[in-house]
Design an enzyme around this catalytic site. Structure first.
Site, PDB file in Angstrom:
ATOM      1  N   LYS A 178       0.946  -1.289   0.084  1.00  0.00           N
ATOM      2  CA  LYS A 178      -0.339   0.092   0.217  1.00  0.00           C
ATOM      3  C   LYS A 178       1.221   1.003   0.030  1.00  0.00           C
ATOM      4  O   LYS A 178       1.671   1.466   1.173  1.00  0.00           O
ATOM      5  CB  LYS A 178      -1.104   0.199   0.801  1.00  0.00           C
ATOM      6  N   GLU A 254       9.619   1.307  10.779  1.00  0.00           N
ATOM      7  CA  GLU A 254      10.652   2.502  10.258  1.00  0.00           C
ATOM      8  C   GLU A 254      10.432   4.087  10.383  1.00  0.00           C
ATOM      9  O   GLU A 254       9.144   4.255   9.218  1.00  0.00           O
ATOM     10  CB  GLU A 254      11.934   2.539   8.992  1.00  0.00           C
ATOM     11  N   CYS A 288      13.253  11.315   6.445  1.00  0.00           N
ATOM     12  CA  CYS A 288      13.285  10.631   8.022  1.00  0.00           C
ATOM     13  C   CYS A 288      14.511  11.187   8.788  1.00  0.00           C
ATOM     14  O   CYS A 288      14.919  11.224   9.418  1.00  0.00           O
ATOM     15  CB  CYS A 288      13.051   9.153   7.947  1.00  0.00           C
ATOM     16  N   GLU A 390       8.890  16.482  15.613  1.00  0.00           N
ATOM     17  CA  GLU A 390       8.982  16.784  13.252  1.00  0.00           C
ATOM     18  C   GLU A 390       8.781  16.583  12.627  1.00  0.00           C
ATOM     19  O   GLU A 390       7.124  17.614  13.002  1.00  0.00           O
ATOM     20  CB  GLU A 390       8.885  15.181  13.063  1.00  0.00           C
TER      21      GLU A 390
END
Ligand code: NAD
Length: 486
Positions: A178, A254, A288, A390
């Site tokens: 997906k 992750e 990231c 973040e």
């Protein structure tokens, strides 16, 4: 206008729901594709196809035959390199050089490297004593886990998706992928590659849609899915972990990061400025492993801030294939609104805006894109939202530090633990710091360099488990112990 379908059991198919959603270009906001939106029935079909494929031809292949197919996939990606580059540029709006140097070649490498590893992986075998003196032999075999759900994000779509599909298939699993709703193209194109190389039907499946109450959640909740590998936000990981608890399915995560860049006064100044510029602003800061917190040793602080500012102000915004441009937009207007909200928050919290802080002026043909200025702040406390959370945009906060101990404490004062980058000419100090900073990956005088055979993953809330090299095999296989009395 492209029509993008799901890829189930070797066929490109519309969604049983009959529904579609739109993909807009990040560079000008125009609709560039309609995507079939999978519902529960489509997810069921994909997962059943993946399960059937395990029992069919795929499950009977020898390792050598599997490896040949994976080499075929890698070669076919390389042959269709320009198709993949064009698709990924359309989806992400990022410059061509980012695609050609990293995103697409790394995708092909993900199939080659894991094919090599699975061919060469050693196995354990232990002779043991028995009371009758005849002995016994314990040995292990690795078997595939089964149907793997692969849920991937939009920031480096092809690279991050193949990073999971490559080892999953090398280990003999089947996958249902997906991809992010923002970046469906290269994952779909890989379906064509699978058919060209003769991959058995149902080994690689793709369903399109969103997360909660959509294809993502339907997939992670599916009882026939044996394990879930996910890259994305930490809070999405929390939701997926709850779904995986039903049926006690394994997860590999992750997740997000709030990574520190540490620059000592003895560093090669030019290299450090260039390195931190890349780590904070590459891919418009949507990495990231990016550096959103920069700590610079006091004696070079002012000079460093000015040098980084100059680099930010020299970027040239433009379309991915515009040779005069080198800087792309954010993925979506929704994401830009989120990043802009942090730009406002920084000012409210008392930041000095060194550069940027808003939307750049663009020509009329690009005005509908998700453009945003690279932004640097100084002067905030570590408790400020833009220093703690973040943001995933082209921005960083820079703060001076005085000592090694101080900077280690600053770097570790976060819920995240993905990566760090240290810039110094004193390698003993680099080793000392690397051991003390609580992250999965530390770079010294470099960033974003990593051999695919090494372990990758985050500490704390940046992830669960390690993938890469033989570490991927731990997740994508079950080890069975067999004990034979001699
Ligand atoms: P996201 O978590 O919003 O979405 C990732 C994927 O999960 C998408 O395909 C999405 O549709 C799906 N999803 C969302 N909710 C779901 C649910 N409830 N159930 C199942 N699937 C669901 O992340 P994003 O915005 O696409 O990507 C950016 C994030 O990814 C950042 O936090 C970034 O740090 C992280 N990231 C981490 C790494 C790493 O290696 N650690 C690499 C790249 C990106």
């Amino acid at each position: 206008m492209q029509g993008i379908k799901n890829f189930i059991n070797g066929e490109f198919v519309d969604a049983a729901t009959g529904k579609h959603f739109e993909k807009r270009s990040p560079v000008d906001g125009k609709v560039i594709a309609h995507i079939a939106e999978a519902g529960q029935a489509d997810v069921d079909a994909a997962v059943v196809a993946a399960q059937e494929a395990l029992k069919g031809e795929w499950g009977k292949l020898t390792v050598d035959q599997r490896v040949d197919l994976l080499y075929g996939v890698a070669n076919e990606i390389s042959r269709r390199f320009e198709d993949f580059v064009a698709a990924e540029m359309a989806d992400t709006g990022q410059p061509r050089h980012v695609m050609t140097s990293a995103f697409i070649p790394r995708g092909a490498a993900n199939f080659k490297v894991f094919a090599d590893i699975i061919k060469n992986v050693p196995n354990e075998s232990f002779p043991m004593a028995t009371p009758d003196g005849r002995g016994a032999l314990n040995y292990a075999i690795r078997v595939p886990k089964g149907v793997i759900a692969v849920i991937s994000p939009w920031n480096a779509p092809f690279l991050l998706m193949t990073w999971k599909v490559g080892p999953a298939l090398a280990c003999g699993n089947t996958v249902v992928v997906k991809p992010s709703e923002e970046t469906p193209m290269t994952t779909t194109l890989l379906g064509e590659v699978m058919n060209t190389v003769g991959m058995p039907k149902g080994v690689y499946n793709v369903i399109h849609g969103f997360g909660p109450d959509s294809a993502g959640e339907f997939l992670t909740r599916h009882p026939l899915v044996d394990a879930i590998t996910f890259t994305g936000e930490t809070r999405t990981g929390t939701a997926i972990m709850k779904a995986a608890a039903e049926g006690v399915r394994d997860v590999s995560f992750e997740l997000g990061g709030k990574n520190a860049g540490i620059v000592f006064a003895d560093t090669d100044f030019t290299a450090a400025v260039e390195g931190i510029f890349r780590s904070a602003f590459l891919n418009s800061g949507q990495v990231c492993l990016g550096t959103e917190r920069v700590y610079v040793e006091r004696p070079i602080f002012e000079r460093f801030v000015l040098a980084l500012k100059a680099k930010c102000e020299a970027v040239k915004f433009g379309r991915p294939d515009d040779h005069a441009a080198n800087y792309g937009p954010l993925i979506s207007d929704e994401h830009r609104q989120k990043v802009l909200s942090y730009y406002s928050k920084a000012v409210e919290e008392g930041a000095t805006v060194v550069t940027g802080g808003g939307i750049p002026p663009m020509s009329a043909d690009l005005a509908g894109g998700n453009w945003i200025q690279p932004t640097i702040w100084t002067g905030l406390p570590e408790t400020a939202a833009v220093v703690r959370e973040e943001i995933f945009g082209p921005c960083c906060h820079i703060r001076p530090f005085e000592s090694e101990d101080e900077v280690v404490n600053l770097a570790n004062a976060t819920d995240y633990g993905l990566s760090t980058t240290i810039w110094t000419s004193d390698l003993s100090r680099a080793h000392r710091l690397a051991a003390r900073i609580d992250v999965g990956v530390t770079w010294v005088n470099s960033w974003f360099l990593r051999d695919l055979r090494t372990a990758f993953g985050g500490a704390k809330q940046s992830g669960i488990g390690r993938e890469g090299g033989v570490h991927s095999l731990e997740f994508y296989t079950e080890t069975r112990n067999i004990c034979v009395k001699l």
